[in-house]
Write a protein that holds these residues in place. Structure first.
Motif, PDB file in Angstrom:
ATOM      1  N   ALA A  70       8.927  77.294  98.196  1.00 39.37           N
ATOM      2  CA  ALA A  70       7.592  77.464  98.806  1.00 39.37           C
ATOM      3  C   ALA A  70       7.333  76.286  99.742  1.00 39.37           C
ATOM      4  CB  ALA A  70       6.501  77.606  97.746  1.00 39.37           C
ATOM      5  N   ARG A  90      -1.571  77.586  98.799  1.00 37.74           N
ATOM      6  CA  ARG A  90      -1.544  79.018  99.128  1.00 37.74           C
ATOM      7  C   ARG A  90      -2.457  79.828  98.235  1.00 37.74           C
ATOM      8  NH1 ARG A  90       4.627  80.012 100.958  1.00 37.74           N
ATOM      9  NH2 ARG A  90       4.998  77.819 101.374  1.00 37.74           N
ATOM     10  N   GLU A 103      12.390  82.395 103.769  1.00 36.93           N
ATOM     11  CA  GLU A 103      11.657  81.507 104.688  1.00 36.93           C
ATOM     12  C   GLU A 103      12.058  80.049 104.462  1.00 36.93           C
ATOM     13  OE1 GLU A 103      10.464  84.027 102.909  1.00 36.93           O
ATOM     14  OE2 GLU A 103       8.437  84.614 103.540  1.00 36.93           O
ATOM     15  N   ASP A 104      12.246  79.678 103.182  1.00 33.39           N
ATOM     16  CA  ASP A 104      12.633  78.293 102.863  1.00 33.39           C
ATOM     17  C   ASP A 104      13.962  77.944 103.531  1.00 33.39           C
ATOM     18  OD1 ASP A 104      10.393  78.188 101.261  1.00 33.39           O
ATOM     19  OD2 ASP A 104      11.486  78.305  99.357  1.00 33.39           O
ATOM     20  N   PRO A 112       4.695  80.604  93.964  1.00 37.21           N
ATOM     21  CA  PRO A 112       5.234  81.299  95.141  1.00 37.21           C
ATOM     22  C   PRO A 112       6.745  81.101  95.303  1.00 37.21           C
ATOM     23  CG  PRO A 112       3.846  79.422  95.794  1.00 37.21           C
ATOM     24  CD  PRO A 112       3.665  79.610  94.320  1.00 37.21           C
ATOM     25  N   ARG A 113       7.451  82.200  95.515  1.00 39.55           N
ATOM     26  CA  ARG A 113       8.897  82.161  95.748  1.00 39.55           C
ATOM     27  C   ARG A 113       9.160  82.771  97.123  1.00 39.55           C
ATOM     28  NH1 ARG A 113       7.768  82.202  90.199  1.00 39.55           N
ATOM     29  NH2 ARG A 113       9.388  81.356  88.815  1.00 39.55           N
ATOM     30  N   THR A 114       9.625  81.953  98.040  1.00 42.85           N
ATOM     31  CA  THR A 114       9.740  82.368  99.450  1.00 42.85           C
ATOM     32  C   THR A 114      11.114  81.935  99.968  1.00 42.85           C
ATOM     33  OG1 THR A 114       8.758  80.252 100.138  1.00 42.85           O
ATOM     34  CG2 THR A 114       7.248  82.076  99.795  1.00 42.85           C
TER      35      THR A 114
END
Lengths: 284, 284
Positions: free
Chosen positions: A32, A190, A77-78, A72-74
């Motif tokens: 995140a 977020r 994007e990371d 949050p797990r992104t």
């Protein structure tokens, strides 16, 4: 090109060459990623030839009822952000890879400073955080590891762990990265609604208001009053000695680290700032 | 010629060459050396190019009221024995060198198997033992470390620590070294009067008597009855699964590790033996 490593064996193998040919910096994260993380990566790049960023939402540092599941797990994007930042490798193991025998295993437990403030409000949190940092350091064997000063108590305890267990990795702290209006950057921002985001500005404002107070008691009173309002539940606003992370006496003057945790709506945020107390800045 | 190293910096410096040119084995001890320790040194010598023996009576693994103060300290005799055994270096730091900030610092804490048997009778003992082993391994950075199987639970927990924290040192167990009459060699045997020394033979006898019992319950009953006598206070006689160090079910057959602790006079001793249960050895 950023290499993605998902197993311990793969990570060790991939780092043989970089270690032989230069220095390695590790930036441990829970993903995140935001601009604050990227500032850690830049610092890591300045200090080492290769930079490894770990992305692992560590279950053992979340308590029952905390936000492990909704954290949050992104990942995609990371990785794109880290590619852009020139990171050499991302270490992103599964939970089973890091805890093959389950979560109740050998732990690293901090000293007295781990049992107050965040440690008192989040029992077990620092055991989990120190344990995963130790595991990552054992696996990556970095010359240095970079941690944000926003998690000031964690940074203090990681440094103590390295000293106390005679580990060989240097620990580098990176300044808090803030939005223009003062809010400390955090993956948990977020969660904030627009209204909560406004309320959250009281945290950094309280720290600024307490700076320059006559002594520690005065600073604590100012900080706590700033955070005694609708929509904010203060967990603590405390002044500690940066060299011990233990609270300073009420009459203390000079430098002290102000640390706070507060819940804004359903989101729990922390912040801190080094204060100068009892020193007149008036021009005679 | 055996080199005596007393500071961490000295030890690290002295081991640069041996590490570059070969492998290093560490044998951690609390001194008061006997033939059992020398058998560990021989095993270390078989496995590595250089052998380092640490001598450190570690305060954090002794509880209040235990024998830290009176624990035998025989440094000159120890060094002479290690010279004779071809040990390359002795690491013998002062308490302040290992715990410069005091004893209440970052700890390594074992999993569930650390809280039963010895862990239940000696609260904090394994935290102290694992922490000092970790520190020694961080300082010496050996390829392997040798531990006696007499301290079976400690050996199990050290292996678990290495696995769980992803350390790079291999752990080698060495068989229990016994006197001709069966008494397991221990530095604490020096505390025994002649009469207590006779009584202490019941410990290994109880293990031998329990071997070959019909099942775990039968073995426990036999072992406990053997140690229910004048002058001996049994702390525990238990059967555990060697792969988990947790007690086996009463109806368990096959292999199981019998572990015991008993006080003989004022001396607390431990012993253990791998048993085969429920397997008839009768010839038809």
């Amino acid at each position: 090109m950023t290499t993605i490593l998902t197993t311990i064996a793969e990570a060790r193998e991939a780092l043989v060459d970089p270690r032989t040919n230069g220095t390695i910096a590790l930036v441990p994260t829970m993903g995140a990623l935001h601009e604050g993380h990227l500032s850690l990566v830049r610092l890591a790049n300045e200090h080492a030839d290769s930079v490894v960023v770990s992305i692992f939402v560590n279950p053992t540092q979340f308590g029952p009822g905390e936000d492990f599941d909704r954290y949050p797990r992104t990942f995609d994007e990371d990785v794109a952000l880290l590619e852009g930042a020139g990171v050499d490798a991302v270490f992103a193991p599964a939970v089973d890879e890091m805890y093959p025998k389950g979560l109740d295993q050998t732990l690293v437990t901090g000293g007295p400073a781990s049992r107050i403030l965040e440690g008192a409000h989040r029992p077990g949190h620092f055991d989990g955080a120190l344990t995963i940092v130790h595991k990552l350091v054992s696996i990556i064997e970095p010359d240095l590891a970079v941690f944000g000063e926003k998690d000031a108590q964690q940074l203090f305890l990681v440094r103590a762990m390295v000293d106390d267990l005679n580990l060989r990795t240097a620990i580098v702290g990176a300044p808090i990265n803030r939005e223009d209006d003062g809010l400390a950057r955090s993956s948990r921002n977020r969660y904030l609604s627009a209204a909560d985001r406004e309320l959250a500005l009281h945290l950094s404002a309280a720290l600024r208001a307490a700076d320059g107070a006559a002594d520690a008691d005065a600073a604590r009173q100012i900080g706590r009053e700033c955070l005694d309002g609708d929509g904010i539940v203060l967990d603590y606003f405390e002044l500690v000695d940066p060299s011990t992370f233990l609270p300073v006496e009420g009459a203390h003057t000079g430098t002290a680290l102000a640390v706070l945790a507060a819940r804004v709506g359903t989101t729990r945020l922390i912040d801190n700032q080094l204060l100068m107390l009892g020193v007149s800045t008036a021009v005679n």
